[in-house]
Design a protein around this motif. Structure first.
Motif, PDB file in Angstrom:
ATOM      1  N   GLN A 208       8.721   3.677  -1.443  1.00  0.00           N
ATOM      2  CA  GLN A 208       9.336   4.824  -0.578  1.00  0.00           C
ATOM      3  C   GLN A 208       8.598   6.270  -0.376  1.00  0.00           C
ATOM      4  N   LEU A 209       7.936   6.735  -1.698  1.00  0.00           N
ATOM      5  CA  LEU A 209       7.374   8.109  -1.590  1.00  0.00           C
ATOM      6  C   LEU A 209       6.274   8.112  -0.539  1.00  0.00           C
ATOM      7  N   THR A 210       5.301   6.775  -0.491  1.00  0.00           N
ATOM      8  CA  THR A 210       4.177   6.905   0.071  1.00  0.00           C
ATOM      9  C   THR A 210       4.683   6.822   1.518  1.00  0.00           C
ATOM     10  N   LEU A 211       5.727   5.940   1.825  1.00  0.00           N
ATOM     11  CA  LEU A 211       6.183   5.940   3.170  1.00  0.00           C
ATOM     12  C   LEU A 211       6.677   7.377   3.669  1.00  0.00           C
ATOM     13  N   LYS A 212       7.361   7.874   2.762  1.00  0.00           N
ATOM     14  CA  LYS A 212       7.912   9.383   3.228  1.00  0.00           C
ATOM     15  C   LYS A 212       6.860  10.040   3.431  1.00  0.00           C
ATOM     16  N   ASN A 213       5.679  10.037   2.639  1.00  0.00           N
ATOM     17  CA  ASN A 213       4.420  10.990   2.903  1.00  0.00           C
ATOM     18  C   ASN A 213       3.803  10.625   4.244  1.00  0.00           C
ATOM     19  N   ALA A 214       3.768   9.184   4.543  1.00  0.00           N
ATOM     20  CA  ALA A 214       3.010   8.917   5.692  1.00  0.00           C
ATOM     21  C   ALA A 214       3.842   9.454   6.896  1.00  0.00           C
ATOM     22  N   PHE A 215       5.060   9.503   6.735  1.00  0.00           N
ATOM     23  CA  PHE A 215       5.950  10.018   8.089  1.00  0.00           C
ATOM     24  C   PHE A 215       5.570  11.309   8.194  1.00  0.00           C
TER      25      PHE A 215
ATOM     26  N   ASP B  33       1.002  -3.448   4.006  1.00  0.00           N
ATOM     27  CA  ASP B  33       1.938  -3.773   4.794  1.00  0.00           C
ATOM     28  C   ASP B  33       3.223  -2.626   4.761  1.00  0.00           C
ATOM     29  N   ILE B  34       3.674  -2.160   5.623  1.00  0.00           N
ATOM     30  CA  ILE B  34       4.648  -1.171   5.468  1.00  0.00           C
ATOM     31  C   ILE B  34       5.857  -1.650   4.817  1.00  0.00           C
TER      32      ILE B  34
ATOM     33  N   GLY C 108      -0.579   8.541   2.234  1.00  0.00           N
ATOM     34  CA  GLY C 108      -0.070   7.658   3.352  1.00  0.00           C
ATOM     35  C   GLY C 108      -0.500   6.016   3.030  1.00  0.00           C
ATOM     36  N   LEU C 109      -0.074   5.435   3.764  1.00  0.00           N
ATOM     37  CA  LEU C 109      -0.500   4.113   3.531  1.00  0.00           C
ATOM     38  C   LEU C 109      -1.816   3.638   3.471  1.00  0.00           C
TER      39      LEU C 109
END
Lengths: 204, 204
Positions: free
Chosen positions: A186-193, A180-181, A174-175
């Motif tokens: 993209q992959l990290t943000l996807k995983n964080a979701f 900052d978002i 995750g982040l």
């Protein structure tokens, strides 16, 4: 053409073979060894020799150890039902610093790198599966790095354990804190979701 | 909190004290010493010990030497009327690589750094003036670095020799080959103008 003296050049060459030491750093190091006080030089060589003589692998988890078992394996207070799998001892030390984990470890001493010919028999995977059969773990936490090789190795372990009754988990992706978002990949943000958690007071 | 083992930490600490080795590089080096083959480790330690035992200072010019005199001082073919003053042996080696110079050297083994307390008695200046009195030089070429300390040291030597009949010269300051005039700093460009040479075929 005049060059540095032979013994100097030989020392520079040896130093240059160490990881991360370029030709200029090697010259700088050789010059500093020349200028060092005799007692400091003895101390340096002794420390390296002691490192080689005393530091061994723990016969159970393959962490660095100065006796048969490392300090973690020989500590009866550690939770014997949890096993955290890491690539190297330095990952173990990083996890220990957080104080977030009180179980045991297994140090693979590497990671699968098919392109470089590092297959499952080159790292401590056989030893891992042996421990999983003979010790009484309930959960295995995969803490290999979040890059191609680390993910591949985690995947490999999951696949080998598909018929086991162990709980298998992976550290959350995750982040990072302080990030900052807007700038997250993209992959990290996807995983964080995907890995989003229900809000709790513990988080703040 | 669990940490690396004591001998490991001691080796890391020793490595971290070397110039240019940060804490992470020190850990990487310690890990590589642990993984090294026994014969390679012996070779490494031996090379460092040989460096300390064999590499001395030339008793005449203070260059690195493995006998009483360095190879340059013991070469009768070198022009005994010219003396090039450098800060360190590595500067001498850089000049030798160009093949542009066939005289002798004097290695100061440092440079004046008044702020750090490096005064004229801490470097081989006394020995330089002694040589200038007792050997038969006609020209002295100041090849200290083109920074504050190097310039200061050159100035100091010039001042001390103001009543001498020696020709004193300084390496030219100007634009490095391959550089753009647009991006040159003002001082360099000023020096390049002041030191401009009449065009000759040799230059191209």
């Amino acid at each position: 053409m005049y060059e540095f003296t032979p013994s100097y050049l030989k020392a520079v060459e040896e130093l240059h073979q160490l990881p991360g030491i370029g030709p200029k750093s090697a010259e700088k190091l050789a010059a500093s060894f020349l200028k060092m006080k005799q007692e400091d030089f003895h101390g340096f060589v002794e420390a390296l020799q002691e490192l080689r003589e005393k530091v061994k692998q723990c016969s159970r988890c393959y962490n660095l150890a100065e006796s048969e078992l490392c300090l973690i394996c020989s500590d009866p207070e550690r939770d014997q039902t949890k096993l955290c799998v890491v690539e190297e001892s330095k990952d173990l030390v990083a996890i220990e610093k957080t104080g977030a984990y009180n179980g045991l470890y297994h140090v693979l001493q590497g990671v699968l790198k098919p392109i470089e010919g590092i297959q499952s028999n080159k790292i401590r995977l056989k030893e891992l599966f042996h421990r999983l059969q003979h010790e009484s773990f309930q959960e295995i936490i995969l803490a290999t790095n979040f890059n191609y090789e680390g993910e591949l190795t985690a995947m490999y372990i999951v696949k080998e354990l598909k018929n086991s009754s162990l709980t298998i988990s992976r550290l959350a992706s995750g982040l990072p804190m302080g990030s900052d978002i807007e700038f997250a990949d993209q992959l990290t943000l996807k995983n964080a979701f995907r890995g989003r958690e229900k809000f709790s007071e513990e988080m703040i």
